[in-house]
Scaffold this motif. Sequence first.
Motif, PDB file in Angstrom:
ATOM      1  N   SER A 266     -12.025 -21.857 -56.036  1.00 38.36           N
ATOM      2  CA  SER A 266     -12.492 -22.683 -56.714  1.00 38.36           C
ATOM      3  C   SER A 266     -13.170 -23.156 -57.830  1.00 38.36           C
ATOM      4  N   THR A 267     -14.392 -22.375 -57.081  1.00 38.41           N
ATOM      5  CA  THR A 267     -15.245 -22.634 -57.293  1.00 38.41           C
ATOM      6  C   THR A 267     -16.481 -21.444 -58.254  1.00 38.41           C
ATOM      7  N   LEU A 268     -17.084 -22.521 -59.067  1.00 32.66           N
ATOM      8  CA  LEU A 268     -17.875 -21.664 -60.103  1.00 32.66           C
ATOM      9  C   LEU A 268     -19.528 -21.479 -59.933  1.00 32.66           C
ATOM     10  N   ARG A 269     -19.610 -21.053 -60.789  1.00 30.17           N
ATOM     11  CA  ARG A 269     -21.422 -21.022 -60.473  1.00 30.17           C
ATOM     12  C   ARG A 269     -22.190 -21.339 -61.453  1.00 30.17           C
ATOM     13  N   ILE A 270     -23.103 -22.401 -61.611  1.00 28.87           N
ATOM     14  CA  ILE A 270     -23.400 -22.888 -63.019  1.00 28.87           C
ATOM     15  C   ILE A 270     -24.693 -23.300 -63.361  1.00 28.87           C
ATOM     16  N   SER A 271     -25.545 -22.331 -64.329  1.00 29.12           N
ATOM     17  CA  SER A 271     -26.511 -22.274 -64.438  1.00 29.12           C
ATOM     18  C   SER A 271     -27.363 -22.930 -65.278  1.00 29.12           C
ATOM     19  N   PHE A 272     -28.343 -23.426 -65.169  1.00 29.07           N
ATOM     20  CA  PHE A 272     -28.964 -24.241 -66.311  1.00 29.07           C
ATOM     21  C   PHE A 272     -31.051 -23.131 -66.562  1.00 29.07           C
ATOM     22  N   GLY A 273     -31.480 -22.938 -67.706  1.00 28.51           N
ATOM     23  CA  GLY A 273     -32.802 -22.106 -68.014  1.00 28.51           C
ATOM     24  C   GLY A 273     -33.583 -23.452 -68.807  1.00 28.51           C
ATOM     25  N   TRP A 274     -34.819 -22.889 -68.802  1.00 27.34           N
ATOM     26  CA  TRP A 274     -35.552 -24.300 -68.736  1.00 27.34           C
ATOM     27  C   TRP A 274     -36.027 -23.792 -70.733  1.00 27.34           C
ATOM     28  N   THR A 275     -34.625 -22.958 -71.456  1.00 28.44           N
ATOM     29  CA  THR A 275     -34.621 -23.190 -73.012  1.00 28.44           C
ATOM     30  C   THR A 275     -33.144 -24.216 -73.563  1.00 28.44           C
ATOM     31  N   THR A 276     -32.804 -24.469 -72.197  1.00 27.35           N
ATOM     32  CA  THR A 276     -31.115 -24.935 -72.390  1.00 27.35           C
ATOM     33  C   THR A 276     -31.681 -26.004 -73.486  1.00 27.35           C
ATOM     34  N   THR A 277     -30.406 -26.486 -73.932  1.00 30.00           N
ATOM     35  CA  THR A 277     -31.040 -27.873 -75.098  1.00 30.00           C
ATOM     36  C   THR A 277     -30.145 -28.876 -74.498  1.00 30.00           C
ATOM     37  N   ASP A 278     -30.001 -30.227 -74.336  1.00 29.99           N
ATOM     38  CA  ASP A 278     -29.124 -30.975 -74.029  1.00 29.99           C
ATOM     39  C   ASP A 278     -27.438 -30.982 -74.702  1.00 29.99           C
ATOM     40  N   ASP A 279     -27.428 -30.685 -75.924  1.00 28.44           N
ATOM     41  CA  ASP A 279     -26.631 -29.616 -77.264  1.00 28.44           C
ATOM     42  C   ASP A 279     -25.578 -28.880 -76.245  1.00 28.44           C
TER      43      ASP A 279
END
Length: 139
Positions: free
Chosen positions: A107-120
């Motif tokens: 049931s596990t997901l890996r979620i990543s954010f980058g330095w260009t990811t926006t709040d929206d």
Amino acid sequence: IVGLGQAARLATDGQSDILDRLQSLSDRFLAKLEQNLKGEAFIHGRHAQRVPSILSVELKGKSAKEVVARCPEICVGPVGHEGHLDSYLGMAPTLATMGVTPNSADSTLRISFGWTTTDDEVDRAAEVLAHAYDSSPSQ
């Protein structure tokens, strides 16, 4: 040698700001996801020292593969388990090291954010993921 030193200095100058930004995005995503899922998400290692741009999210009672199949507009991936759910064979080693059970790993997901990811983008991803969770069959 001077050029290499300058490049290293430039690479590390904004590092603290970037890490703060990634932590902010991660916190924002978690708040939105928890608001939308009303307690049906569990964050592995939530209070541990970790890379701020990566989350391991367990979606209680759902198959990560089923959820991912319902949200093609965002790029997330199941990380958990391939094989028999009653054994640790085929389970992602990182999750096994963290003490995650095979059923939880499924049931596990890996979620990543980058330095260009926006709040929206973070807000939209949490919304899409919550909708995919709600429309997925229970395990």
